[in-house]
Design an enzyme around this catalytic site. Structure first.
Site, PDB file in Angstrom:
ATOM      1  CE  LYS A 280     -53.759  52.177  57.971  1.00 28.18           C
ATOM      2  NZ  LYS A 280     -52.523  52.282  57.197  1.00 28.18           N
ATOM      3  NE  ARG A 315     -54.780  50.271  50.953  1.00 29.76           N
ATOM      4  CZ  ARG A 315     -55.356  49.688  51.999  1.00 29.76           C
ATOM      5  NH1 ARG A 315     -55.613  50.372  53.096  1.00 29.76           N
ATOM      6  NH2 ARG A 315     -55.690  48.411  51.941  1.00 29.76           N
TER       7      ARG A 315
HETATM    8  N1  HH2 Z   1     -52.809  50.075  55.108  1.00 28.41           N
HETATM    9  C1  HH2 Z   1     -53.422  48.876  55.196  1.00 28.41           C
HETATM   10  C2  HH2 Z   1     -53.300  47.955  54.149  1.00 28.41           C
HETATM   11  N2  HH2 Z   1     -52.610  48.239  53.032  1.00 28.41           N
HETATM   12  N3  HH2 Z   1     -51.282  49.753  51.774  1.00 28.41           N
HETATM   13  C3  HH2 Z   1     -50.655  50.932  51.672  1.00 28.41           C
HETATM   14  N4  HH2 Z   1     -49.953  51.217  50.570  1.00 28.41           N
HETATM   15  N5  HH2 Z   1     -50.729  51.874  52.676  1.00 28.41           N
HETATM   16  C4  HH2 Z   1     -51.416  51.640  53.827  1.00 28.41           C
HETATM   17  O1  HH2 Z   1     -51.423  52.530  54.717  1.00 28.41           O
HETATM   18  C5  HH2 Z   1     -52.087  50.387  53.974  1.00 28.41           C
HETATM   19  C6  HH2 Z   1     -51.997  49.447  52.915  1.00 28.41           C
HETATM   20  C7  HH2 Z   1     -54.217  48.542  56.404  1.00 28.41           C
HETATM   21  O2  HH2 Z   1     -55.571  48.875  56.240  1.00 28.41           O
HETATM   22  P1  HH2 Z   1     -56.740  47.878  55.763  1.00 28.41           P
HETATM   23  O3  HH2 Z   1     -56.470  47.294  54.428  1.00 28.41           O
HETATM   24  O4  HH2 Z   1     -58.023  48.588  55.869  1.00 28.41           O
HETATM   25  O5  HH2 Z   1     -56.752  46.757  56.879  1.00 28.41           O
HETATM   26  P2  HH2 Z   1     -56.178  45.281  56.980  1.00 28.41           P
HETATM   27  O6  HH2 Z   1     -54.700  45.333  56.825  1.00 28.41           O
HETATM   28  O7  HH2 Z   1     -56.608  44.857  58.344  1.00 28.41           O
HETATM   29  O8  HH2 Z   1     -56.797  44.469  55.882  1.00 28.41           O
END
Ligand code: HH2
Length: 343
Positions: A280, A315
């Site tokens: 992040k 995660r």
């Molecule tokens: N962060 C993201 C997405 N889903 N779910 C949980 N439970 N906790 C988190 O911190 C979280 C999440 C954001 O990261 P990412 O999936 O890599 O990116 P994007 O939302 O751009 O797909």
């Protein structure tokens, strides 16, 4: 009415060999003292044995397995974004063959859960129509049915969650904490599956504009308590719930760091904790890494720290690297299995 002094008990993690130390959330981390946080003034440190029994039980009780996965050591949730626009891996796994190969590679590398999402929730992201989100996720979940590791569906929408569970997913991961889709709480209850409920202030489209809190740690704690209560009222059993502080979701860098500093407080919610910090933005700022793919070392450092504080599920994008860090930590005496019982 006077404020309850035991409302926000933040365990102080100690060496597992400390005489009289208690197991945190039934797991590997130990604590003997707590800092009682308060909206009124400075924290007060007291022995854990001074806590009312109900509070101590919430902090120490073993957490139920998640979709059959015992939470007796830190678990790795591997991220698979089936999106064109995710902040780190957007577009990389849109083709089903690439997605399936990456899913299998993560399972092989040590992932305990795979988290599949068809909608980016990065700051500024646009919502994806339900049909499209289902078309991105359900077929891939179906094609992973033979995989030994459980799949979770990262969605804010009840219809997408339903389609994913029907295709074989075992867990719902709702970053809106039931706030986006009014049907989500009832849907999770009806599906009878566990759910990760995350705190978020505002919608991905606008959440980064000017997030404000009175006291970010205590406000997020209160909000998560409300979210868990809402799920409970809809009929989701407490053993099916996992809480997540939602790093980066309507939070500034200062908010993220304050939450991470007081992370053990959230065990007082009485449910397993999941943390998503991987790659992040604040890791890039503090760690001088402009590109998300260059933020692995900082991500692993925070995953280890959270695991040492009893967080049950991390995660992550970098599964192999996180698994290696956990293995070495454990080999060098890290209390992953809590085998040095002191009670
Ligand atoms: N962060 C993201 C997405 N889903 N779910 C949980 N439970 N906790 C988190 O911190 C979280 C999440 C954001 O990261 P990412 O999936 O890599 O990116 P994007 O939302 O751009 O797909």
């Amino acid at each position: 009415m006077a404020a309850d002094p035991f409302r926000y008990p933040r365990p102080l993690i100690c060496d597992p060999a400390t005489p009289g130390a208690w197991p945190l959330a039934g797991g590997w981390a130990r604590f003997a003292h707590v800092a009682l946080l308060s909206r009124q003034g400075a924290p007060r440190v007291v022995p854990a044995s001074d806590l009312p029994e109900e509070v101590l039980t919430r902090l120490t009780a073993p957490r139920a397995p998640l979709a059959g996965l015992p939470l007796d050591r830190p678990r790795i949730m591997g991220i698979l974004n089936l999106t064109p626009d995710s902040f780190s891996d957007g577009g990389k796994f849109l083709a089903p063959e690439a997605a399936l190969a990456h899913a299998r590679a993560m399972a092989e590398a040590g992932a305990d859960i795979l988290d599949l999402g068809g909608e980016s929730t990065r700051p500024g992201a646009a919502t994806v129509p339900v049909d499209e989100e289902i078309a991105r996720t359900a077929p891939v979940i179906g094609a992973l049915a033979d995989l030994a590791v459980p799949v979770s569906i990262d969605t804010r929408k009840a219809a997408v969650a339903r389609a994913a569970i029907r295709a074989g997913a075992k867990i719902v991961n709702d970053v809106s904490g039931l706030a986006h889709d009014p049907a989500m709480a009832d849907e999770i209850a009806a599906l009878g599956v566990p759910a990760v409920l995350m705190h978020s202030q505002g919608d991905p489209a606008t959440m980064h504009f000017d997030p404000r809190y009175d006291d970010v740690v205590l406000d997020v704690y209160d909000a998560l308590e409300g979210i868990l209560a809402r799920a409970g009222a809809a009929g989701v059993p407490r053993e099916h719930l996992v809480a997540d502080i939602g790093i980066g979701f309507g939070k500034t860098q200062a908010h993220n760091l304050a939450l991470l500093r007081d992370l053990p407080l959230f065990h007082a919610l009485g449910v397993p904790l999941l943390l998503g910090v991987s790659r992040k933005r604040f890791i890039g700022v503090i760690g001088h890494a402009q590109e998300p793919a260059d933020r692995m070392p900082g991500s692993v450092a925070l995953a280890l720290r959270a695991a040492a504080e009893g967080v049950h599920i991390l995660r992550v994008h970098d599964v192999a690297e996180t698994a290696q860090a956990f293995a070495l930590w454990q080999a060098a005496g890290g209390p992953i299995h809590g085998d040095r019982e002191t009670r």
